[in-house]
Design a protein around this motif. Structure first.
Motif, PDB file in Angstrom:
ATOM      1  N   ARG A  55       9.835   1.528  -8.254  1.00 62.42           N
ATOM      2  CA  ARG A  55       8.739   1.431  -8.415  1.00 62.42           C
ATOM      3  C   ARG A  55       6.775   0.220  -8.042  1.00 62.42           C
ATOM      4  NH1 ARG A  55       5.839   5.361 -12.262  1.00 62.42           N
ATOM      5  NH2 ARG A  55       8.238   5.988 -12.417  1.00 62.42           N
ATOM      6  N   ASP A  56       6.301   0.465  -7.547  1.00 61.12           N
ATOM      7  CA  ASP A  56       5.181   0.118  -7.115  1.00 61.12           C
ATOM      8  C   ASP A  56       5.737  -0.834  -6.824  1.00 61.12           C
ATOM      9  OD1 ASP A  56       3.276   1.594  -8.457  1.00 61.12           O
ATOM     10  OD2 ASP A  56       4.329   0.092 -10.700  1.00 61.12           O
ATOM     11  N   ASP A  57       6.681  -0.984  -4.993  1.00 64.38           N
ATOM     12  CA  ASP A  57       7.172  -2.141  -4.757  1.00 64.38           C
ATOM     13  C   ASP A  57       7.041  -2.174  -2.960  1.00 64.38           C
ATOM     14  OD1 ASP A  57       8.715  -4.477  -4.526  1.00 64.38           O
ATOM     15  OD2 ASP A  57      10.508  -3.937  -4.677  1.00 64.38           O
ATOM     16  N   TYR A  58       6.586  -0.401  -2.571  1.00 65.11           N
ATOM     17  CA  TYR A  58       6.191  -0.159  -1.703  1.00 65.11           C
ATOM     18  C   TYR A  58       6.929  -1.239  -0.445  1.00 65.11           C
ATOM     19  CZ  TYR A  58       2.810   0.352  -4.894  1.00 65.11           C
ATOM     20  OH  TYR A  58       1.920   1.272  -5.905  1.00 65.11           O
TER      21      TYR A  58
ATOM     22  N   GLU B 172       1.197  -1.574  -0.156  1.00 60.81           N
ATOM     23  CA  GLU B 172       0.025  -0.067  -0.027  1.00 60.81           C
ATOM     24  C   GLU B 172       0.925   1.457   0.411  1.00 60.81           C
ATOM     25  OE1 GLU B 172      -2.005   3.210   1.518  1.00 60.81           O
ATOM     26  OE2 GLU B 172      -1.122   2.663   2.508  1.00 60.81           O
ATOM     27  N   ARG B 173       1.980   1.451   0.140  1.00 61.62           N
ATOM     28  CA  ARG B 173       2.639   2.445   0.561  1.00 61.62           C
ATOM     29  C   ARG B 173       4.134   2.137   1.400  1.00 61.62           C
ATOM     30  NH1 ARG B 173       0.151   7.132   3.678  1.00 61.62           N
ATOM     31  NH2 ARG B 173      -1.516   6.129   2.819  1.00 61.62           N
ATOM     32  N   MET B 174       4.863   3.291   0.900  1.00 61.42           N
ATOM     33  CA  MET B 174       6.409   2.842   1.965  1.00 61.42           C
ATOM     34  C   MET B 174       6.640   4.579   1.426  1.00 61.42           C
ATOM     35  SD  MET B 174       9.513   1.364   1.901  1.00 61.42           S
ATOM     36  CE  MET B 174      10.739   2.983   2.349  1.00 61.42           C
TER      37      MET B 174
ATOM     38  N   GLY C   4       8.361   8.321  -1.580  1.00 63.00           N
ATOM     39  CA  GLY C   4       8.636   7.224  -1.671  1.00 63.00           C
ATOM     40  C   GLY C   4       6.897   7.345  -2.049  1.00 63.00           C
ATOM     41  N   GLN C   5       6.273   5.764  -1.639  1.00 64.21           N
ATOM     42  CA  GLN C   5       5.147   6.293  -2.744  1.00 64.21           C
ATOM     43  C   GLN C   5       3.687   5.663  -2.510  1.00 64.21           C
ATOM     44  OE1 GLN C   5       6.159   2.912  -6.338  1.00 64.21           O
ATOM     45  NE2 GLN C   5       4.250   4.071  -7.259  1.00 64.21           N
ATOM     46  N   ILE C   6       2.512   5.724  -2.747  1.00 66.56           N
ATOM     47  CA  ILE C   6       1.174   5.477  -2.159  1.00 66.56           C
ATOM     48  C   ILE C   6       0.602   4.932  -3.477  1.00 66.56           C
ATOM     49  CG2 ILE C   6      -0.476   5.831  -1.318  1.00 66.56           C
ATOM     50  CD1 ILE C   6      -0.202   7.988   0.282  1.00 66.56           C
ATOM     51  N   ALA C   7       0.427   3.352  -3.682  1.00 71.91           N
ATOM     52  CA  ALA C   7      -1.008   2.591  -4.047  1.00 71.91           C
ATOM     53  C   ALA C   7      -1.792   3.583  -5.092  1.00 71.91           C
ATOM     54  CB  ALA C   7      -1.232   1.693  -3.460  1.00 71.91           C
ATOM     55  N   GLY C   8      -1.095   3.293  -6.392  1.00 72.32           N
ATOM     56  CA  GLY C   8      -2.233   4.487  -7.326  1.00 72.32           C
ATOM     57  C   GLY C   8      -2.118   5.255  -8.114  1.00 72.32           C
TER      58      GLY C   8
END
Length: 247
Positions: A203-206, A42-44, A121-125
């Motif tokens: 990317r997209d690993d969370y 979901e997020r990292m 970081g990254q949050i899903a979507g």
């Protein structure tokens, strides 16, 4: 002093920080400056800090509490809907922490408690994002024109990154580039020191795709340092000779 770099690639994010803090040449300590939180799938979220140690530790401690205290979920790193809002919350927290310490210490405390933060970081979507957060609480985001951020002792390692960076480069080449940048900084400034902390976020690993602590006896870092020094000498001697008698 310190040195931290956050780099945006097509493949994701690469972060590296040193661990040295000092208040004089005879008082040198090692403190981690890279921290992360994650929700699998979901997020990292990762941050790196530079500046007054008491200030940065207070901010990190409060961020940790926000991830653990149900009553404060509205401010939690694990609940904010976008990375922009995460950056906004951390900016407010950094600003208020600095202001509180300045009030306690009066006019003598002004400027002593400054700090800055790199947020990645990254949050899903959504896309991976990278921010630089300033002591005043405001922040800027990485872009095609500004694809990496540095905090701390930036001037020695910056030319290396500018010349070598390519957004489409592999994670391995990005790590190599950062190691050269850090080696140049270590050689030029005693306030930056080993060990170094490395984190790669695909990317997209969370989750951290790769982490590593680079210590004094790290064979790869030693090889990079030695080879880079030899390459610079070789490049220098290959340049056209200067003559006092040229027209």
């Amino acid at each position: 002093m310190t040195y931290c770099v956050g780099m945006m690639l097509d493949k994701g994010l690469v972060l590296m920080s040193d661990t040295r803090t000092n208040s004089g040449v005879d008082n040198i300590s090692v403190f981690r400056k890279m921290f992360h939180w994650q929700v699998p799938g979901e997020r990292m979220i990762a941050v790196m800090t530079a500046g007054n140690l008491a200030t940065t530790q207070a901010v990190i401690s409060q961020l940790e509490e926000r991830t653990k205290t149900p009553e404060d979920r509205q401010n939690s790193l694990l609940e904010a809907p976008t990375m922009f809002q995460v950056a906004s919350e951390i900016g407010k927290l950094l600003q208020s922490t600095i202001e509180e310490r300045q009030k306690v210490n009066g006019s003598n405390g002004k400027g002593r408690f400054t700090a800055s933060i790199i947020l990645a970081g990254q949050i899903a979507g959504m896309e991976p994002r990278l921010f630089m957060i300033y002591p005043e609480g405001n922040f800027i985001e990485a872009s095609l024109d500004t694809p990496f951020f540095q905090i701390g002792e930036t001037k020695y390692g910056r030319p290396i990154i500018i010349r070598g960076y390519d957004r489409s480069m592999s994670f391995e080449d990005a790590v190599k580039l950062l190691m050269v940048s850090f080696d140049s900084t270590l050689k030029a400034n005693l306030s930056v020191g080993l060990p170094l902390d490395l984190m790669v976020i695909e990317r997209d690993d969370y989750a951290p795709t790769h982490t590593r602590r680079i210590s004094h006896d790290d064979e790869y870092f030693q090889a990079i340092s030695s080879s880079w020094g030899d390459a610079l000498k070789s490049a220098f001697h290959s340049l056209p000779d200067y003559s006092f008698y040229q027209g």
